[in-house]
Motif scaffolding. Structure first.
Motif, short mmCIF file in Angstrom:
data_model
loop_
_atom_site.label_atom_id
_atom_site.label_comp_id
_atom_site.label_asym_id
_atom_site.label_seq_id
_atom_site.Cartn_x
_atom_site.Cartn_y
_atom_site.Cartn_z
N ARG A 4 -93.90 8.48 -44.21
CA ARG A 4 -94.46 7.93 -43.34
C ARG A 4 -93.47 6.50 -42.95
O ARG A 4 -93.04 6.68 -44.14
CB ARG A 4 -95.56 7.90 -43.44
CG ARG A 4 -96.50 8.81 -43.49
CD ARG A 4 -97.76 8.31 -43.04
NE ARG A 4 -98.05 7.90 -42.23
CZ ARG A 4 -98.49 8.46 -40.81
NH1 ARG A 4 -98.40 9.86 -40.40
NH2 ARG A 4 -98.50 7.91 -39.93
N ARG A 47 -96.45 2.78 -34.11
CA ARG A 47 -95.57 3.73 -34.66
C ARG A 47 -94.66 4.11 -33.26
O ARG A 47 -94.98 4.24 -32.23
CB ARG A 47 -95.27 5.05 -35.67
CG ARG A 47 -96.72 4.54 -36.55
CD ARG A 47 -96.48 5.65 -37.52
NE ARG A 47 -96.48 7.33 -37.19
CZ ARG A 47 -96.11 7.85 -37.69
NH1 ARG A 47 -95.79 7.85 -38.80
NH2 ARG A 47 -96.33 9.05 -36.75
N SER A 71 -97.03 9.01 -48.54
CA SER A 71 -98.31 9.25 -48.16
C SER A 71 -98.60 9.33 -49.97
O SER A 71 -98.22 10.22 -50.37
CB SER A 71 -98.89 10.45 -46.96
OG SER A 71 -98.39 11.28 -47.75
#
Length: 148
Positions: A4, A47, A71
């Motif tokens: 991520r 984001r 993650s």
């Protein structure tokens, strides 16, 4: 394991570069080719889309991987102290490729200088019985050309 984007790391890097260059957020947006509202949304924890992310990391001149986290892992686990590190030559080549203010010949010349320096460091470290240059000195592969 999925990766991520680390939004806070990206936002902090943008803010640091913005302050260093004495720019407003609006000026940063204009230079990077993104909307000011994108930067505002990022400041509020949203984001950016892929195109915005690419524009921002290119403006920073930093590899996108610098703003990735895994993650399920904390940052220390995601980047172990003795884990694999990209070769210095690779990192420099990526940074130089992102620059549009240098002619290609100058980029190649800079990489040749760094390559010669790394070979010298490797030679001296080998003569002393230590590897002070780390993984970057272990290979001269690909040093004559920038990776495509």
């Amino acid at each position: 394991m999925s990766g991520r984007m680390d939004l806070s790391r990206l936002h902090d890097a943008l803010d640091a570069q913005r302050r260093a260059r004495d720019l407003s957020w609006r000026q940063l947006a204009e230079e990077a080719g993104v909307s000011p509202s994108l930067l505002s949304r990022m400041g509020n924890g949203q984001r950016p889309d892929l195109d915005g992310f690419i524009a921002l990391v290119q403006w920073l001149g930093t590899p996108a991987e610098e703003f990735m986290s895994h993650s399920g892992d904390d940052q220390a686990a995601a980047t172990p102290a003795h884990g694999p590190t990209p070769e210095l030559e690779t990192q420099l080549a990526m940074l130089l490729r992102a620059r549009d203010d240098l002619p290609e010949a100058d980029k190649e010349y800079l990489l040749e200088i760094v390559g010669a320096t790394m070979r010298r460091i490797k030679h001296h470290a080998g003569a002393a019985g230590t590897d002070v240059a780390g993984p970057a000195a272990s290979s001269d592969a690909g040093f004559g050309r920038l990776p495509q």
